[in-house]
Design a protein around this motif. Structure first.
Motif, PDB file in Angstrom:
ATOM      1  N   PRO A 327      -4.203 -10.904 -12.344  1.00 33.74           N
ATOM      2  CA  PRO A 327      -5.331 -11.047 -11.425  1.00 33.74           C
ATOM      3  C   PRO A 327      -4.988 -10.671  -9.980  1.00 33.74           C
ATOM      4  O   PRO A 327      -5.834 -10.146  -9.250  1.00 33.74           O
ATOM      5  CB  PRO A 327      -5.701 -12.534 -11.550  1.00 33.74           C
ATOM      6  CG  PRO A 327      -5.276 -12.900 -12.922  1.00 33.74           C
ATOM      7  CD  PRO A 327      -4.012 -12.131 -13.149  1.00 33.74           C
ATOM      8  N   MET A 328      -3.737 -10.945  -9.546  1.00 34.56           N
ATOM      9  CA  MET A 328      -3.321 -10.544  -8.203  1.00 34.56           C
ATOM     10  C   MET A 328      -3.361  -9.019  -8.074  1.00 34.56           C
ATOM     11  O   MET A 328      -3.806  -8.462  -7.064  1.00 34.56           O
ATOM     12  CB  MET A 328      -1.902 -11.020  -7.905  1.00 34.56           C
ATOM     13  CG  MET A 328      -1.624 -12.499  -8.146  1.00 34.56           C
ATOM     14  SD  MET A 328      -2.373 -13.598  -6.921  1.00 34.56           S
ATOM     15  CE  MET A 328      -3.676 -14.318  -7.931  1.00 34.56           C
ATOM     16  N   MET A 329      -2.872  -8.330  -9.098  1.00 34.59           N
ATOM     17  CA  MET A 329      -2.872  -6.872  -9.106  1.00 34.59           C
ATOM     18  C   MET A 329      -4.306  -6.343  -9.072  1.00 34.59           C
ATOM     19  O   MET A 329      -4.599  -5.345  -8.400  1.00 34.59           O
ATOM     20  CB  MET A 329      -2.153  -6.363 -10.355  1.00 34.59           C
ATOM     21  CG  MET A 329      -0.734  -6.888 -10.524  1.00 34.59           C
ATOM     22  SD  MET A 329      -0.023  -6.382 -12.115  1.00 34.59           S
ATOM     23  CE  MET A 329       1.424  -7.443 -12.203  1.00 34.59           C
ATOM     24  N   PHE A 330      -5.170  -6.990  -9.814  1.00 35.33           N
ATOM     25  CA  PHE A 330      -6.586  -6.611  -9.861  1.00 35.33           C
ATOM     26  C   PHE A 330      -7.190  -6.654  -8.464  1.00 35.33           C
ATOM     27  O   PHE A 330      -7.884  -5.717  -8.033  1.00 35.33           O
ATOM     28  CB  PHE A 330      -7.296  -7.574 -10.815  1.00 35.33           C
ATOM     29  CG  PHE A 330      -8.760  -7.271 -11.050  1.00 35.33           C
ATOM     30  CD1 PHE A 330      -9.273  -5.990 -10.877  1.00 35.33           C
ATOM     31  CD2 PHE A 330      -9.622  -8.273 -11.451  1.00 35.33           C
ATOM     32  CE1 PHE A 330     -10.618  -5.718 -11.111  1.00 35.33           C
ATOM     33  CE2 PHE A 330     -10.960  -8.018 -11.690  1.00 35.33           C
ATOM     34  CZ  PHE A 330     -11.455  -6.743 -11.507  1.00 35.33           C
ATOM     35  N   MET A 331      -6.938  -7.725  -7.735  1.00 39.30           N
ATOM     36  CA  MET A 331      -7.512  -7.868  -6.401  1.00 39.30           C
ATOM     37  C   MET A 331      -6.964  -6.822  -5.432  1.00 39.30           C
ATOM     38  O   MET A 331      -7.684  -6.305  -4.564  1.00 39.30           O
ATOM     39  CB  MET A 331      -7.257  -9.280  -5.857  1.00 39.30           C
ATOM     40  CG  MET A 331      -8.019 -10.365  -6.587  1.00 39.30           C
ATOM     41  SD  MET A 331      -9.837 -10.138  -6.507  1.00 39.30           S
ATOM     42  CE  MET A 331     -10.167  -9.204  -8.009  1.00 39.30           C
ATOM     43  N   ALA A 332      -5.691  -6.483  -5.559  1.00 35.90           N
ATOM     44  CA  ALA A 332      -5.108  -5.461  -4.684  1.00 35.90           C
ATOM     45  C   ALA A 332      -5.801  -4.119  -4.905  1.00 35.90           C
ATOM     46  O   ALA A 332      -6.138  -3.414  -3.949  1.00 35.90           O
ATOM     47  CB  ALA A 332      -3.612  -5.332  -4.957  1.00 35.90           C
ATOM     48  N   ASN A 333      -6.037  -3.766  -6.159  1.00 34.51           N
ATOM     49  CA  ASN A 333      -6.704  -2.492  -6.450  1.00 34.51           C
ATOM     50  C   ASN A 333      -8.125  -2.462  -5.901  1.00 34.51           C
ATOM     51  O   ASN A 333      -8.593  -1.443  -5.385  1.00 34.51           O
ATOM     52  CB  ASN A 333      -6.730  -2.245  -7.964  1.00 34.51           C
ATOM     53  CG  ASN A 333      -5.368  -1.868  -8.508  1.00 34.51           C
ATOM     54  OD1 ASN A 333      -4.394  -1.827  -7.761  1.00 34.51           O
ATOM     55  ND2 ASN A 333      -5.290  -1.597  -9.790  1.00 34.51           N
ATOM     56  N   MET A 334      -8.826  -3.580  -6.013  1.00 34.46           N
ATOM     57  CA  MET A 334     -10.189  -3.630  -5.497  1.00 34.46           C
ATOM     58  C   MET A 334     -10.204  -3.525  -3.966  1.00 34.46           C
ATOM     59  O   MET A 334     -11.080  -2.877  -3.377  1.00 34.46           O
ATOM     60  CB  MET A 334     -10.879  -4.927  -5.938  1.00 34.46           C
ATOM     61  CG  MET A 334     -11.096  -5.052  -7.445  1.00 34.46           C
ATOM     62  SD  MET A 334     -12.075  -3.699  -8.182  1.00 34.46           S
ATOM     63  CE  MET A 334     -10.777  -2.636  -8.830  1.00 34.46           C
ATOM     64  N   ALA A 335      -9.236  -4.145  -3.317  1.00 32.10           N
ATOM     65  CA  ALA A 335      -9.149  -4.070  -1.856  1.00 32.10           C
ATOM     66  C   ALA A 335      -8.835  -2.641  -1.409  1.00 32.10           C
ATOM     67  O   ALA A 335      -9.394  -2.150  -0.420  1.00 32.10           O
ATOM     68  CB  ALA A 335      -8.095  -5.039  -1.339  1.00 32.10           C
ATOM     69  N   ILE A 336      -7.955  -1.988  -2.119  1.00 27.62           N
ATOM     70  CA  ILE A 336      -7.623  -0.599  -1.794  1.00 27.62           C
ATOM     71  C   ILE A 336      -8.855   0.282  -1.952  1.00 27.62           C
ATOM     72  O   ILE A 336      -9.127   1.152  -1.109  1.00 27.62           O
ATOM     73  CB  ILE A 336      -6.476  -0.107  -2.702  1.00 27.62           C
ATOM     74  CG1 ILE A 336      -5.167  -0.797  -2.299  1.00 27.62           C
ATOM     75  CG2 ILE A 336      -6.312   1.403  -2.617  1.00 27.62           C
ATOM     76  CD1 ILE A 336      -4.037  -0.603  -3.291  1.00 27.62           C
ATOM     77  N   ALA A 337      -9.616   0.055  -3.004  1.00 28.40           N
ATOM     78  CA  ALA A 337     -10.851   0.829  -3.212  1.00 28.40           C
ATOM     79  C   ALA A 337     -11.857   0.562  -2.103  1.00 28.40           C
ATOM     80  O   ALA A 337     -12.531   1.484  -1.614  1.00 28.40           O
ATOM     81  CB  ALA A 337     -11.455   0.496  -4.578  1.00 28.40           C
ATOM     82  N   GLY A 338     -11.967  -0.710  -1.671  1.00 26.82           N
ATOM     83  CA  GLY A 338     -12.912  -1.050  -0.606  1.00 26.82           C
ATOM     84  C   GLY A 338     -12.563  -0.401   0.715  1.00 26.82           C
ATOM     85  O   GLY A 338     -13.436   0.146   1.407  1.00 26.82           O
ATOM     86  N   ALA A 339     -11.295  -0.436   1.090  1.00 27.63           N
ATOM     87  CA  ALA A 339     -10.869   0.190   2.345  1.00 27.63           C
ATOM     88  C   ALA A 339     -11.074   1.695   2.293  1.00 27.63           C
ATOM     89  O   ALA A 339     -11.500   2.310   3.275  1.00 27.63           O
ATOM     90  CB  ALA A 339      -9.401  -0.141   2.610  1.00 27.63           C
ATOM     91  N   THR A 340     -10.784   2.298   1.157  1.00 30.40           N
ATOM     92  CA  THR A 340     -10.962   3.745   1.009  1.00 30.40           C
ATOM     93  C   THR A 340     -12.433   4.125   1.107  1.00 30.40           C
ATOM     94  O   THR A 340     -12.788   5.140   1.724  1.00 30.40           O
ATOM     95  CB  THR A 340     -10.384   4.221  -0.333  1.00 30.40           C
ATOM     96  OG1 THR A 340      -9.020   3.805  -0.428  1.00 30.40           O
ATOM     97  CG2 THR A 340     -10.450   5.730  -0.461  1.00 30.40           C
TER      98      THR A 340
END
Length: 622
Positions: A327-340
């Motif tokens: 789940p931690m990895m999941f949130m990191a990917n979503m944050a990266i997508a949001g910033a991009t």
């Protein structure tokens, strides 16, 4: 044909075949162990359309080409003459520290098998979600058959790890798989399931502890590492005529016995301790755990070390049936997508918008390299925003106790795996990750100026950039040396770039130009700069000094620092360099000559230069 051509361009840009000590790959990156990192033409690498980005980590050059990396690696391995097309392993470690070597090894082992794990995990997660929603019963034949398809990879994971580790450690793949088969032989698994005995007795005196090795990874990695050394030792010890039959015989017996009696149990212990340590952290302070894993995940992906968390997650699934790291990895990917996604609204050209939009979508689908290397590495404030968003969302997940019950690619499509008690928190976490990183990026990253405002900015003029002309000044006091006369043929032929050389009279080295520090090589012998006009300048301290591993050099700047000719960027112990048998000559080179129209050279050989004297002028191409 395209993959072969790209491989040729990459090899040429990294300094040619002779500059490559070893090469291997993970899931998205070509990885190089180079003899001299200063010979790398970063501009040429970035100019290859198929190259998403580049990174230097612990002396290792990483060239990101995406999920088709294996198709690029095969022709590259042929051209480099690598005997094992997975490359890597011990040679890849070079003189790097044990921690860096361990991280590289784990990344190298898991990179090639992640597609199988991710594919099986996606199927398993979808089936679990459908069962939780009551769409399908986990008792009917359809579910059972599909579950076999998804669970086989995880049950027999040691086989996959053994094959991949054999490539990394350069040993016989089938011998490695044979050891994995011994560790998961039905006699062992049945004894572990029955729990009636704790060990078999080999020769009546040597205990062979009973463990269930299904789903474990650390024991087999260590075992294959031991096999690689044992196999080579046995092969060297035997006469050539006996090697075909007896090398595999003795190697399998010795390595297999060690794996079952010593290495496997130690690996199980270490895996359990790692998992227990993570569990303790989450129990001790969910907030602290969320901050640590959420904040470090984006930079771990960027440096290629993110696979290092995979063994812990798999150990959690094997021992407790669920995991809190995925789940931690999941949130990191979503944050990266949001910033991009936010950067999309900051860029102006259609081409840039297309690239950014594609990278944002890839991030949502769990492939974050295009976003990190293609977008966030250029907009560092957006990277900071993504890290903050990842931290906030991961902390929320840790506090609410979100967990997942099957390994699954961390993408928006992994949501079905969260169906159940934690599903509302999963939805809220996604919202936090995407929205916080998006809003912060919109606030932190300024919008690009229109094209007609792209003339030289006042701040650039204040730094000494005169229109499109850049002056390269003497970085130290010393004697001018024509580039053609330096002792290294590659530099003398101007293959790396054009500029000047200087034999220093003292060890203080200043910036040759006004601009931004782009890279500091881990061995401290080379520093890359870029002017506001896009001229890339390399300051190379000495000839063949990469072998000194930083001894005698002190770097006083870091990537991202603004410098000008009054900035002291490094100190060199000239006596130490000479005692090591190296030439301390300093080279100042313009490396992206494709963006330069003219280089006006200094022609007064052996002239005495004072720091700050103008030596070479460069006209940036329009």
């Amino acid at each position: 044909m395209r993959y072969s051509e790209v491989a040729e361009k990459v090899i040429a840009a990294v300094g040619g075949v002779d500059n490559v000590s070893n090469a291997w790959h993970c899931m998205t990156r070509l990885r190089f162990d180079l003899k001299d990192g200063a010979k790398v033409d970063m501009a040429a690498l970035d100019g290859v359309p198929e190259v998403i980005g580049t990174n230097v980590q612990n002396g290792e050059l990483q060239v990101v080409v995406g999920t088709e990396v294996e198709k690029y690696y095969e022709p590259l391995a042929d051209k480099l003459g690598l005997s094992d097309k997975a490359g890597g392993g011990e040679a890849a470690g070079g003189k790097r520290g044990w921690v860096a070597l361990a991280m590289d090894t784990v990344s190298g082992v898991f990179g090639p098998i992640v597609p199988a794990i991710a594919g099986a995990g996606m199927i398993k997660g979808l089936m679990a979600g459908l069962a939780a929603l009551g769409v399908i019963s986990n008792k009917n034949d359809t579910y059972v058959v599909i579950d076999m398809l998804a669970s086989g990879v995880f049950t027999f994971l040691p086989f996959f790890v053994a094959a991949s580790a054999a490539k990394i450690f350069k040993t016989n793949m089938f011998m490695a798989v044979a050891i994995a088969a011994a560790m998961q032989y039905p006699t062992m698994t049945a004894a572990a399931a029955a729990k009636e005995i704790t060990a078999f007795m080999l020769f009546g005196v040597i205990p062979v502890p009973v463990f269930n090795y299904a789903g474990t990874v650390i024991p087999i990695i260590f075992s294959v590492f031991a096999l690689s050394h044992i196999y080579r030792w046995v092969d060297r010890a035997l006469p050539r005529v006996l090697r075909t039959v007896f090398t595999p015989t003795f190697s399998l017996f010795i390595a297999g016995t060690l794996a079952l009696t010593v290495i496997g149990p130690i690996g199980i212990f270490l895996g359990n301790q790692l998992a227990a340590g993570v569990a303790w952290l989450f129990a001790f302070s969910p907030i602290l755990a969320g901050v640590i894993f959420g904040a470090t995940r984006p930079i771990a992906i960027f440096t290629g070390l993110h696979h290092a968390e995979t063994p812990i997650a798999l150990q959690n699934f094997a021992t407790q049936g669920w995991d809190m790291l995925m789940p931690m990895m999941f949130m990191a990917n979503m944050a990266i997508a949001g910033a991009t996604a936010a950067v999309y609204f900051k860029v102006r050209s259609k081409d840039q918008k297309t690239v950014v939009a594609s990278a944002a979508v890839s991030g949502l689908l769990g492939i974050t390299e295009p976003a990190l290397f293609g977008v966030l590495s250029k907009y560092r404030r957006a990277f900071v925003a993504a890290t903050i968003g990842s931290t906030l969302a991961a902390t929320f997940f840790a506090v609410t106790g979100v967990r997942i019950y099957a390994y699954i690619l961390s993408s928006i499509f992994s949501l079905p795996a969260y169906v159940g008690p934690y599903f509302p928190f999963a939805l809220a976490g996604i919202a936090i990750a995407i929205s916080s990183s998006f809003i912060l990026t919109m606030f932190l990253v300024p919008a690009e100026r229109p094209a007609d405002e792209s003339a030289v900015a006042p701040e650039a003029a204040a730094l000494g950039v005169k229109g499109e002309r850049v002056e390269l000044v003497a970085v130290a006091r010393g004697a001018f040396v024509p580039l053609e006369e330096v002792s290294d043929a590659v530099f003398a032929s101007k293959t790396v770039g054009d500029g000047y050389a200087l034999q220093p009279a003292d060890g203080d080295v200043y910036a040759p130009v006004s601009g931004t520090v782009t890279v500091v090589f881990p061995t401290k012998h080379a520093i890359g700069l870029e002017t506001d006009d896009g001229v890339e300048v390399l300051v190379h301290l000495g000839i063949d000094t990469v072998s000194l591993q930083g001894e005698g050099f002190e770097v006083l700047c870091a990537p991202g620092d603004r410098v000008d000719p009054s900035t002291l960027i490094a100190r060199v112990d000239l006596d130490a360099v000479r005692r090591a048998g190296k030439d301390p000559v300093i080279l100042v080179l313009v490396t992206n000559l494709g963006k330069v129209s003219t280089v006006n050279e200094f022609d007064d050989a052996d002239a005495a230069l004072q720091r700050g004297d103008s030596v070479v002028s460069v006209s940036a191409a329009v």
